[in-house]
Design a protein around this motif. Sequence first.
Motif, PDB file in Angstrom:
ATOM      1  N   PRO A 215      -0.574  10.148  -1.550  1.00  0.00           N
ATOM      2  CA  PRO A 215      -0.740   9.385  -2.952  1.00  0.00           C
ATOM      3  C   PRO A 215       1.096   9.106  -3.335  1.00  0.00           C
ATOM      4  N   SER A 216       1.963  10.521  -3.801  1.00  0.00           N
ATOM      5  CA  SER A 216       3.453  10.944  -4.445  1.00  0.00           C
ATOM      6  C   SER A 216       4.223   9.826  -3.352  1.00  0.00           C
ATOM      7  N   ILE A 217       3.477   9.981  -2.339  1.00  0.00           N
ATOM      8  CA  ILE A 217       4.973   9.333  -1.250  1.00  0.00           C
ATOM      9  C   ILE A 217       5.888   8.246  -2.342  1.00  0.00           C
TER      10      ILE A 217
ATOM     11  N   GLU B  20       0.705  -1.081  -0.386  1.00  0.00           N
ATOM     12  CA  GLU B  20       0.387  -0.167  -0.282  1.00  0.00           C
ATOM     13  C   GLU B  20       0.813   1.153  -0.118  1.00  0.00           C
ATOM     14  N   MET B  21       1.329   0.758   0.933  1.00  0.00           N
ATOM     15  CA  MET B  21       2.809   2.218   0.854  1.00  0.00           C
ATOM     16  C   MET B  21       3.624   2.475  -0.303  1.00  0.00           C
ATOM     17  N   LEU B  22       3.927   1.280  -0.647  1.00  0.00           N
ATOM     18  CA  LEU B  22       4.704   1.443  -2.382  1.00  0.00           C
ATOM     19  C   LEU B  22       3.865   1.997  -3.855  1.00  0.00           C
TER      20      LEU B  22
ATOM     21  N   PHE C 124       7.772   2.905   8.499  1.00  0.00           N
ATOM     22  CA  PHE C 124       7.165   3.613   7.393  1.00  0.00           C
ATOM     23  C   PHE C 124       6.788   4.387   7.765  1.00  0.00           C
ATOM     24  N   LYS C 125       6.158   4.357   8.735  1.00  0.00           N
ATOM     25  CA  LYS C 125       5.208   5.369   9.042  1.00  0.00           C
ATOM     26  C   LYS C 125       5.799   6.693   9.882  1.00  0.00           C
ATOM     27  N   ILE C 126       6.794   6.665  10.220  1.00  0.00           N
ATOM     28  CA  ILE C 126       7.904   7.787  10.970  1.00  0.00           C
ATOM     29  C   ILE C 126       7.955   8.217   9.019  1.00  0.00           C
ATOM     30  N   LEU C 127       9.201   7.504   8.136  1.00  0.00           N
ATOM     31  CA  LEU C 127       9.482   8.271   6.933  1.00  0.00           C
ATOM     32  C   LEU C 127       8.394   8.755   6.311  1.00  0.00           C
ATOM     33  N   ALA C 128       6.697   8.215   6.205  1.00  0.00           N
ATOM     34  CA  ALA C 128       6.055   8.916   5.061  1.00  0.00           C
ATOM     35  C   ALA C 128       5.368   9.969   6.481  1.00  0.00           C
ATOM     36  N   GLU C 129       5.022  10.413   6.712  1.00  0.00           N
ATOM     37  CA  GLU C 129       4.939  11.440   7.609  1.00  0.00           C
ATOM     38  C   GLU C 129       5.881  12.287   7.481  1.00  0.00           C
ATOM     39  N   PHE C 130       7.337  11.645   7.706  1.00  0.00           N
ATOM     40  CA  PHE C 130       8.334  12.858   7.787  1.00  0.00           C
ATOM     41  C   PHE C 130       8.200  13.510   6.020  1.00  0.00           C
ATOM     42  N   LEU C 131       7.641  12.990   4.945  1.00  0.00           N
ATOM     43  CA  LEU C 131       7.545  13.224   3.619  1.00  0.00           C
ATOM     44  C   LEU C 131       6.563  14.069   3.531  1.00  0.00           C
ATOM     45  N   LYS C 132       5.541  13.917   4.125  1.00  0.00           N
ATOM     46  CA  LYS C 132       4.549  14.593   4.054  1.00  0.00           C
ATOM     47  C   LYS C 132       4.583  15.812   4.599  1.00  0.00           C
ATOM     48  N   SER C 133       5.626  15.828   5.874  1.00  0.00           N
ATOM     49  CA  SER C 133       5.838  17.313   6.684  1.00  0.00           C
ATOM     50  C   SER C 133       6.342  18.118   5.392  1.00  0.00           C
TER      51      SER C 133
ATOM     52  N   CYS D 248       0.657   5.276  -5.777  1.00  0.00           N
ATOM     53  CA  CYS D 248       0.820   6.166  -6.617  1.00  0.00           C
ATOM     54  C   CYS D 248      -0.247   6.106  -7.569  1.00  0.00           C
ATOM     55  N   ARG D 249      -1.577   5.789  -7.498  1.00  0.00           N
ATOM     56  CA  ARG D 249      -2.674   5.212  -9.038  1.00  0.00           C
ATOM     57  C   ARG D 249      -2.910   6.566 -10.098  1.00  0.00           C
ATOM     58  N   GLY D 250      -2.627   5.704 -11.000  1.00  0.00           N
ATOM     59  CA  GLY D 250      -2.977   6.972 -12.638  1.00  0.00           C
ATOM     60  C   GLY D 250      -1.109   7.817 -11.975  1.00  0.00           C
ATOM     61  N   GLN D 251      -0.788   7.516 -11.974  1.00  0.00           N
ATOM     62  CA  GLN D 251       0.811   7.719 -12.106  1.00  0.00           C
ATOM     63  C   GLN D 251       1.721   7.361 -12.572  1.00  0.00           C
ATOM     64  N   GLU D 252       1.391   5.915 -12.430  1.00  0.00           N
ATOM     65  CA  GLU D 252       2.186   4.593 -12.717  1.00  0.00           C
ATOM     66  C   GLU D 252       2.811   5.479 -13.775  1.00  0.00           C
ATOM     67  N   ALA D 253       2.883   5.381 -15.033  1.00  0.00           N
ATOM     68  CA  ALA D 253       3.933   5.984 -16.306  1.00  0.00           C
ATOM     69  C   ALA D 253       4.608   6.609 -16.281  1.00  0.00           C
TER      70      ALA D 253
END
Length: 604
Positions: free
Chosen positions: A288-290, A197-199, A273-282, A202-207
């Motif tokens: 969806p772009s993570i 789910e993390m990886l 994973f959650k810590i990394l995701a939160e940092f990128l969102k910050s 990015c649905r719609g941006q696969e290309a």
Amino acid sequence: MPVTSLAFASIPPIPPSFSSSINRFPPSNAACGCRLPIKFRSGCAALSLRLTPIRASAGGEHDPDPYALDGKVEIGEARAAVMELLLESGASAEDAFQIAVKAPKYVGMLVDSVRELDEHCLWSSWADDSEQGELLDSGRVGFRKKVFLIAKKKGNGGVVPLLESIGLKESSSLLIARYLDSQRLPALIGKVKFVKEMLFSCRGQEAVVGRNARRMMMHLSISIDDDIQRTLSFYEKMEARHGGLDMLGYESSFPCIIESFPSLLSQLTEDHFKILAEFLKSLGVPQPSIGIILLLFPPVIFYDMEKEMKPRIHALGEAGVKDDDIVRVLLKYPWILSTSILNNYKKILAFFKSEKVAKSTVDLAIKSWPHILGCSTLKMKSVVEQFGELGVSKKMMAPVITASPQLLLRKPTEFHEVVSLMEEIGLGGKTTGRILCRCPEIFASSVDNTLRTKLDFLIDFGIPRDHLPRVIRKYPELLGLDAQKTLLPRMRFLMEIGLSKREVCSMIVRFSPLLGYSIEVVLKPKLEFLLSTMQRPLKEVVDYPRYFSYSLEKKIKPRHFVLKSRKIECSLKEMLGKNNEVFAAVYMGIGRMVVTPSSPSDGS
């Protein structure tokens, strides 16, 4: 003929939604009279097996295995045994079913093992004790039970079929399973779902993912660190699969990711994973772009937040990538977080400092095309030297780099191909240099797929080949316009108003910027004013196509009404070609015109 019934231990409840699917394993076998109905009842799932003994052959001898199962029934029995193993290991009924169905090689391996032990009566040597071996060899233990015992003895707790169910090869599943022995199956199943789910959020941006991966590889020409090397090895594995890197953004790439980075399952926790995701969102990266960043540069997943991730993000600021641009740069070029790329930035700055190019110019170029950071300074030097050979001064280099930083990524041979094409159509080195300064994006285009196609289009339309140098010199921007969507519609419009193709070609040769004007904004309103208000013939714009370059409101209308009020007749060139002072002196008898016309090149 008697019917023998063998009952096996019941297994926990299975959702009714799977009953219709699981009943497919196996279908009835009319040839041998075997049926394997699997029925679901509240509280348990009971498996009953009815077998019809094989009749004696014509010679009076019996088959050594009077209750033989056909292949389809064996597979169904084996799947049921694998489900039982998975349920015992803690998997949910739904997960157990999905894993068993999606692990055919593992199931087949268990079936083959039972067949071999049955055929050679080797259960005694396989079993932990002689009593169990004798029981298994006696034929009193059913096929499914034997499969279950073999799967149980392998001791992987259902990890191998889980890995196969997500697409890993048998050899990879067996290898990676060794590193996952300490993890409980339910937790591992949950981690697989979470990582996917993390990886692949990015649905719609696969290309976009696949395209960016190819671009990063294409423009890499420096010594690389281990992180990028591991990423390139992963990309190579993807390229060897069906669809190649184009499939990187899709879930079908997940097996290759796990094979390349098995630590994703063996070491990392969901909290990491959650810590990394939160940092990128910050930082401003949308949820969806993570996945785009993680797929393009998987090693970033393993970075220590305090010792690696945050310091490298801070280093981006020193490289001129501020908060507003960091998300765009990370999505385009996440390799910017690697040590080799960050170190190359210092070399790039030193090189351009020697070329008298300001750091601010370099930083602007990097924000637009961060792939520059993966380009060696030796390669950049060869491009800059080619600029100099065309007469581009160091003072002009900054605007060129700012306008088209991708030129720094061009191979010397690719740049030379564009220069050779300019020579081929009759443009000298200095003229080519001026075109480079005016339209640097032309030199980043493909000769065969873009530039030569545009030239052929002009020639096919009717522009004489010997007039191409004038056409390109006056308006090189047309080489960047789409022939079918932009150039041809404008040519057709001019013909639809009553001009012949020959007249249109004459206008283009006389004033090629004509092809850059919008039909609705420029051409149509100025033609309407010419024909309706000024009541002049179309022939006048054929003789003076530069008419379309002057502002309708600020120059054409004021001068027309001045001439009309004084009942003066003159050509469009005489009316518009004179500067303000000359026009006022000739037609108004004064030294200066009150209305200030715009520049003749604005086209508005």
